[in-house]
Design a protein around this motif. Structure first.
Motif, mmCIF file in Angstrom:
data_model
loop_
_atom_site.group_PDB
_atom_site.id
_atom_site.type_symbol
_atom_site.label_atom_id
_atom_site.label_comp_id
_atom_site.label_asym_id
_atom_site.label_seq_id
_atom_site.Cartn_x
_atom_site.Cartn_y
_atom_site.Cartn_z
ATOM 1 N N SER A 138 8.068 -70.334 51.278
ATOM 2 C CA SER A 138 9.320 -70.277 52.031
ATOM 3 C C SER A 138 10.464 -70.912 51.244
ATOM 4 C CB SER A 138 9.153 -70.987 53.382
ATOM 5 O OG SER A 138 10.339 -70.943 54.109
ATOM 6 N N ARG A 139 10.218 -72.064 50.640
ATOM 7 C CA ARG A 139 11.247 -72.725 49.829
ATOM 8 C C ARG A 139 11.669 -71.834 48.660
ATOM 9 N NH1 ARG A 139 8.735 -78.815 49.374
ATOM 10 N NH2 ARG A 139 9.146 -79.427 51.517
ATOM 11 N N SER A 140 10.695 -71.198 48.027
ATOM 12 C CA SER A 140 10.995 -70.314 46.901
ATOM 13 C C SER A 140 11.837 -69.124 47.343
ATOM 14 C CB SER A 140 9.699 -69.810 46.259
ATOM 15 O OG SER A 140 8.963 -70.880 45.733
ATOM 16 N N LEU A 141 11.532 -68.590 48.517
ATOM 17 C CA LEU A 141 12.311 -67.465 49.030
ATOM 18 C C LEU A 141 13.739 -67.894 49.356
ATOM 19 C CD1 LEU A 141 9.590 -65.793 51.259
ATOM 20 C CD2 LEU A 141 10.605 -64.835 49.188
ATOM 21 N N PHE A 142 13.907 -69.073 49.946
ATOM 22 C CA PHE A 142 15.260 -69.569 50.218
ATOM 23 C C PHE A 142 16.035 -69.783 48.919
ATOM 24 C CE2 PHE A 142 13.831 -71.001 54.548
ATOM 25 C CZ PHE A 142 14.774 -70.270 55.262
ATOM 26 N N LEU A 143 15.358 -70.271 47.901
ATOM 27 C CA LEU A 143 16.002 -70.468 46.604
ATOM 28 C C LEU A 143 16.430 -69.127 46.006
ATOM 29 C CD1 LEU A 143 16.807 -72.534 44.456
ATOM 30 C CD2 LEU A 143 14.546 -72.258 43.460
ATOM 31 N N ALA A 144 15.558 -68.118 46.089
ATOM 32 C CA ALA A 144 15.907 -66.782 45.595
ATOM 33 C C ALA A 144 17.088 -66.213 46.377
ATOM 34 C CB ALA A 144 14.698 -65.861 45.708
ATOM 35 N N SER A 145 17.113 -66.456 47.666
ATOM 36 C CA SER A 145 18.222 -65.996 48.497
ATOM 37 C C SER A 145 19.532 -66.654 48.070
ATOM 38 C CB SER A 145 17.932 -66.312 49.970
ATOM 39 O OG SER A 145 19.053 -66.012 50.768
ATOM 40 N N ALA A 146 19.472 -67.947 47.804
ATOM 41 C CA ALA A 146 20.679 -68.667 47.371
ATOM 42 C C ALA A 146 21.171 -68.125 46.033
ATOM 43 C CB ALA A 146 20.387 -70.163 47.270
ATOM 44 N N PHE A 147 20.234 -67.815 45.132
ATOM 45 C CA PHE A 147 20.609 -67.254 43.839
ATOM 46 C C PHE A 147 21.298 -65.903 44.018
ATOM 47 C CE2 PHE A 147 19.639 -64.487 40.239
ATOM 48 C CZ PHE A 147 20.270 -65.203 39.222
ATOM 49 N N GLY A 169 9.933 -66.411 58.079
ATOM 50 C CA GLY A 169 8.660 -66.060 58.700
ATOM 51 C C GLY A 169 8.742 -64.833 59.592
ATOM 52 N N LEU A 170 9.701 -63.937 59.313
ATOM 53 C CA LEU A 170 9.891 -62.741 60.133
ATOM 54 C C LEU A 170 9.641 -61.483 59.311
ATOM 55 C CD1 LEU A 170 13.246 -63.755 61.869
ATOM 56 C CD2 LEU A 170 10.942 -63.987 62.787
ATOM 57 N N ASN A 171 9.116 -60.453 59.970
ATOM 58 C CA ASN A 171 8.985 -59.153 59.340
ATOM 59 C C ASN A 171 10.390 -58.610 59.116
ATOM 60 O OD1 ASN A 171 8.913 -56.242 59.111
ATOM 61 N ND2 ASN A 171 6.780 -56.337 59.801
ATOM 62 N N PRO A 172 10.785 -58.289 57.873
ATOM 63 C CA PRO A 172 12.162 -57.862 57.604
ATOM 64 C C PRO A 172 12.526 -56.525 58.241
ATOM 65 C CG PRO A 172 10.827 -57.740 55.609
ATOM 66 C CD PRO A 172 9.979 -58.359 56.663
ATOM 67 N N PHE A 173 11.546 -55.725 58.644
ATOM 68 C CA PHE A 173 11.828 -54.409 59.198
ATOM 69 C C PHE A 173 11.846 -54.408 60.722
ATOM 70 C CE2 PHE A 173 9.580 -53.867 55.133
ATOM 71 C CZ PHE A 173 10.661 -53.404 54.393
ATOM 72 N N THR A 174 11.030 -55.276 61.332
ATOM 73 C CA THR A 174 10.958 -55.298 62.800
ATOM 74 C C THR A 174 11.605 -56.536 63.404
ATOM 75 O OG1 THR A 174 8.826 -56.437 62.850
ATOM 76 C CG2 THR A 174 8.783 -54.007 62.719
ATOM 77 N N GLY A 175 11.744 -57.587 62.597
ATOM 78 C CA GLY A 175 12.288 -58.844 63.114
ATOM 79 C C GLY A 175 11.268 -59.671 63.879
ATOM 80 N N GLN A 176 10.040 -59.198 63.953
ATOM 81 C CA GLN A 176 8.984 -59.906 64.677
ATOM 82 C C GLN A 176 8.417 -61.036 63.822
ATOM 83 O OE1 GLN A 176 8.077 -59.274 67.902
ATOM 84 N NE2 GLN A 176 9.854 -57.917 67.835
ATOM 85 N N PRO A 177 8.022 -62.153 64.441
ATOM 86 C CA PRO A 177 7.411 -63.250 63.666
ATOM 87 C C PRO A 177 6.122 -62.789 62.994
ATOM 88 C CG PRO A 177 7.974 -63.971 65.896
ATOM 89 C CD PRO A 177 8.168 -62.492 65.857
ATOM 90 N N LEU A 178 5.922 -63.240 61.770
ATOM 91 C CA LEU A 178 4.693 -62.956 61.038
ATOM 92 C C LEU A 178 3.620 -63.944 61.477
ATOM 93 C CD1 LEU A 178 6.324 -62.341 57.548
ATOM 94 C CD2 LEU A 178 5.229 -60.627 59.001
ATOM 95 N N CYS A 207 16.339 -59.076 53.337
ATOM 96 C CA CYS A 207 14.876 -58.968 53.379
ATOM 97 C C CYS A 207 14.237 -60.308 53.012
ATOM 98 C CB CYS A 207 14.430 -57.864 52.426
ATOM 99 S SG CYS A 207 12.661 -57.572 52.427
ATOM 100 N N ILE A 208 14.724 -60.935 51.943
ATOM 101 C CA ILE A 208 14.202 -62.230 51.508
ATOM 102 C C ILE A 208 14.442 -63.290 52.580
ATOM 103 C CG2 ILE A 208 14.540 -64.110 49.844
ATOM 104 C CD1 ILE A 208 14.981 -61.927 47.703
ATOM 105 N N ASP A 209 15.635 -63.288 53.188
ATOM 106 C CA ASP A 209 15.946 -64.253 54.243
ATOM 107 C C ASP A 209 14.968 -64.114 55.414
ATOM 108 O OD1 ASP A 209 18.067 -65.296 52.814
ATOM 109 O OD2 ASP A 209 19.595 -64.159 53.911
ATOM 110 N N SER A 210 14.689 -62.877 55.818
ATOM 111 C CA SER A 210 13.749 -62.655 56.921
ATOM 112 C C SER A 210 12.365 -63.204 56.578
ATOM 113 C CB SER A 210 13.644 -61.167 57.243
ATOM 114 O OG SER A 210 14.840 -60.693 57.777
ATOM 115 N N LEU A 211 11.885 -62.882 55.381
ATOM 116 C CA LEU A 211 10.573 -63.380 54.971
ATOM 117 C C LEU A 211 10.551 -64.905 54.915
ATOM 118 C CD1 LEU A 211 9.747 -60.782 52.178
ATOM 119 C CD2 LEU A 211 8.585 -61.026 54.385
ATOM 120 N N ALA A 212 11.631 -65.505 54.394
ATOM 121 C CA ALA A 212 11.701 -66.970 54.291
ATOM 122 C C ALA A 212 11.647 -67.624 55.664
ATOM 123 C CB ALA A 212 12.978 -67.382 53.558
#
Length: 191
Positions: free
Chosen positions: A41-50, A20-29, A13-18
């Protein structure tokens, strides 16, 4: 104990948001959506890496294998940024020099450029020389360019990264390594 499958779903879910995609539909936000802000986006990628590190655990260390490349905040400050554009392989070399951990693998230019393709800064282009990576419009805005050079085998083109692009890559090293690890695990599953 944390359920790894739940962590995996949260990470997806975090990867999709990072990206720029809707995590449920896969469509661009929409472009104006807050997740498309570079800092978010950087913060979300960092959370994903963690989360990736938490799921991975300490198994590699126990097995005596080298751990994935990592770069602490202090080490990131030691990376030598160039005011002149440099190649991804040169930036990888500089990042490896700044890394202090001896028990880590080295980061490669391929891990960097594969991630840049994944986040839309580079694209794959087919031509007579084969498949090559070239900057997208957002990559060009970040400071990624192509320069023609002449080598022993004749003319060729090299992708170069401005100081701003170099900093962007170093700032996102955790996301790059999380992506590389996911890609590596996917390749192993397909064997």
């Amino acid at each position: 104990m944390v359920d790894v499958e739940k962590l995996r779903k949260v990470k997806q879910c975090i990867d999709s948001l990072a990206e720029g995609l809707n995590p449920f539909t896969g469509q661009p936000l929409p472009e104006e959506d807050i997740v498309n802000d570079v800092r978010v986006s950087r913060s979300l990628f960092l959370a994903s890496a963690f989360l990736q590190e938490q799921m991975q655990g300490k198994t590699e260390k126990k097995n005596g294998k080298k751990q994935a490349f990592r770069l602490s905040l202090e080490e990131r400050d030691r990376v030598e940024f160039s005011s002149r554009p440099i190649s991804a392989s040169e930036l990888a070399r500089r990042m490896n020099n700044a890394a202090g951990a001896q028990d880590c693998k080295k980061i490669t230019y391929r891990q960097i450029t594969d991630w840049l393709v994944e986040v839309g800064m580079l694209k794959l282009v087919e031509n007579v020389a084969g498949t090559q990576r070239r900057p997208t419009e957002s990559g060009k805005k970040m400071g990624i360019s192509v320069e023609s050079r002449i080598g022993q085998s004749g003319p060729y083109q090299v992708v170069l990264y401005s100081a701003e692009a170099q900093r962007f890559i170093v700032d996102n090293v955790d996301a790059i390594m999380a992506f590389a690890l996911d890609k590596e695990k996917g390749a192993q599953r397909n064997l």
